[in-house]
Design an enzyme around this catalytic site. Sequence first.
Site, PDB file in Angstrom:
ATOM      1  N   ASP A  82      16.190  40.925  82.966  1.00  0.00           N
ATOM      2  CA  ASP A  82      17.256  41.894  83.218  1.00  0.00           C
ATOM      3  C   ASP A  82      18.076  42.098  81.936  1.00  0.00           C
ATOM      4  O   ASP A  82      18.506  41.124  81.310  1.00  0.00           O
ATOM      5  CB  ASP A  82      18.148  41.316  84.340  1.00  0.00           C
ATOM      6  CG  ASP A  82      19.135  42.326  84.899  1.00  0.00           C
ATOM      7  OD1 ASP A  82      18.837  43.536  84.837  1.00  0.00           O
ATOM      8  OD2 ASP A  82      20.184  41.892  85.409  1.00  0.00           O
ATOM      9  N   HIS A  83      18.290  43.340  81.548  1.00  0.00           N
ATOM     10  CA  HIS A  83      19.120  43.670  80.380  1.00  0.00           C
ATOM     11  C   HIS A  83      18.720  42.951  79.092  1.00  0.00           C
ATOM     12  O   HIS A  83      19.560  42.344  78.422  1.00  0.00           O
ATOM     13  CB  HIS A  83      20.609  43.386  80.668  1.00  0.00           C
ATOM     14  CG  HIS A  83      21.184  44.278  81.713  1.00  0.00           C
ATOM     15  ND1 HIS A  83      21.507  45.599  81.484  1.00  0.00           N
ATOM     16  CD2 HIS A  83      21.476  44.048  83.013  1.00  0.00           C
ATOM     17  CE1 HIS A  83      21.975  46.144  82.592  1.00  0.00           C
ATOM     18  NE2 HIS A  83      21.954  45.216  83.546  1.00  0.00           N
ATOM     19  N   ASP A 104      17.382  47.063  77.263  1.00  0.00           N
ATOM     20  CA  ASP A 104      18.595  47.841  77.509  1.00  0.00           C
ATOM     21  C   ASP A 104      19.165  48.334  76.182  1.00  0.00           C
ATOM     22  O   ASP A 104      19.953  47.651  75.526  1.00  0.00           O
ATOM     23  CB  ASP A 104      19.622  46.987  78.258  1.00  0.00           C
ATOM     24  CG  ASP A 104      20.900  47.767  78.559  1.00  0.00           C
ATOM     25  OD1 ASP A 104      20.988  48.938  78.127  1.00  0.00           O
ATOM     26  OD2 ASP A 104      21.788  47.206  79.211  1.00  0.00           O
TER      27      ASP A 104
HETATM   28  P1  13P Z   1      25.839  44.311  90.793  1.00  0.00           P
HETATM   29  O1  13P Z   1      26.926  43.735  89.930  1.00  0.00           O
HETATM   30  O2  13P Z   1      26.306  45.545  91.472  1.00  0.00           O
HETATM   31  O3  13P Z   1      25.278  43.325  91.730  1.00  0.00           O
HETATM   32  O4  13P Z   1      24.657  44.771  89.803  1.00  0.00           O
HETATM   33  C1  13P Z   1      23.735  43.848  89.306  1.00  0.00           C
HETATM   34  C2  13P Z   1      22.868  44.426  88.231  1.00  0.00           C
HETATM   35  O5  13P Z   1      22.818  45.607  87.986  1.00  0.00           O
HETATM   36  C3  13P Z   1      22.039  43.465  87.483  1.00  0.00           C
HETATM   37  O6  13P Z   1      21.338  44.084  86.445  1.00  0.00           O
HETATM   38  O1  G3H Z   2      23.802  42.993  84.982  1.00  0.00           O
HETATM   39  C1  G3H Z   2      24.405  41.935  85.056  1.00  0.00           C
HETATM   40  C2  G3H Z   2      23.996  40.912  86.033  1.00  0.00           C
HETATM   41  O2  G3H Z   2      24.902  40.884  87.103  1.00  0.00           O
HETATM   42  C3  G3H Z   2      23.858  39.591  85.371  1.00  0.00           C
HETATM   43  O3  G3H Z   2      25.086  39.058  85.070  1.00  0.00           O
HETATM   44  O4  G3H Z   2      24.935  38.433  82.657  1.00  0.00           O
HETATM   45  O5  G3H Z   2      26.606  37.328  84.181  1.00  0.00           O
HETATM   46  O6  G3H Z   2      24.167  36.832  84.390  1.00  0.00           O
HETATM   47  P1  G3H Z   2      25.207  37.840  84.003  1.00  0.00           P
HETATM   48 ZN    ZN Z   3      22.358  45.696  85.504  1.00  0.00          ZN
END
Ligand code: 13P
Ligand code: G3H
Ligand code: ZN
Length: 309
Positions: A82-83, A104
């Site tokens: 993620d990201h 990202d």
């Molecule tokens: P929320 O903060 O709305 O749960 O989004 C999570 C997210 O987009 C993780 O990449």
């Molecule tokens: O997009 C963000 C997610 O909620 C992950 O959050 O970077 O605090 O793990 P984090």
């Molecule tokens: Zn996100």
Amino acid sequence: MPLVSTKDLFKKAMKEGYAIGAFNVNNMEIIQGIIDGGKEMNAPLILQFSEGARKYARHEFLSHLVQAATELVNIPIVLHLDHGEDFEICKKCIDGGFTSVMIDGSKHSFEDNIKLTRQVVDYAHSKGVVVEAELGKLAGVEDNISVSAKDAVFTNPDQAAEFVERTGCDSLAVAIGTSHGAYKFKGEAQLDFERLAEIQKKIPNTPLVLHGASSVPQDLVDICNKYGAQIKDSKGVPEAMITRAASQSNVCKVNIDTDIRLACTGAIRKVFAENPGEFDPRKYLGPAREAIKQVIIRKIKVLGCENKA
Ligand code: 13P
Ligand code: G3H
Ligand code: ZN
């Protein structure tokens, strides 16, 4: 069942009009809660690690826990970054067995985002891994936001077409009014569904992704607050809007982290408030895991992916 790619999952989701939950994981109980929910609902799952999660729990611990999950349950599971911020992080995850990564580049200029995304796509595809990219900026919508302010941050449909064409990314995260965290809207919750439809018209074959899609359910916030939290004026994306996006558009992946955090924290707070003498971690992490399972079941219903494993 071994880890799967999102490719076939998204194809089926687009055809049948539902979305798959992409849930952020940070420890064993979160992984188990999600898996238990997915198994009970017979739904495909995307387990995703943020950079923060990888640092906190350590990459190997998380990926081995996910590996264990694939050995124990018979539903399709995707392991997703993620990201991802840069090429190196994405490469590490691609080499480390992830089946999907997000690059990202949304904070960069359009051209730099394209360049970075293209670099990750070339490497990922050479290893059979798919890539999610992002165009536009996730920003909450204030009441009466002007059209020009929206255009400055939200995904531009024409640019989306050029972006997908030039990067070769497999799916695209779009900005239509959602944002991360528990405080998404100052006034009424609103998403730009017109823009979503425009984007879809321009890139009809590209699966779309909604980040920041937690609903921040009031009942979960209330449990936290009842047992000592001070979460005020929180607001998420109403579940009906998520169902609309999942069922009526090419949105195939819906990211949820905040709602899991709320469920987990509420359950732990309750144990401590009711049993101040408790200090066995299993006695509060167990209820947290169960609360997470319940929130996952609720999400799967909202997304329409029950029995789509
Ligand atoms: P929320 O903060 O709305 O749960 O989004 C999570 C997210 O987009 C993780 O990449
Ligand atoms: O997009 C963000 C997610 O909620 C992950 O959050 O970077 O605090 O793990 P984090
Ligand atoms: Zn996100």
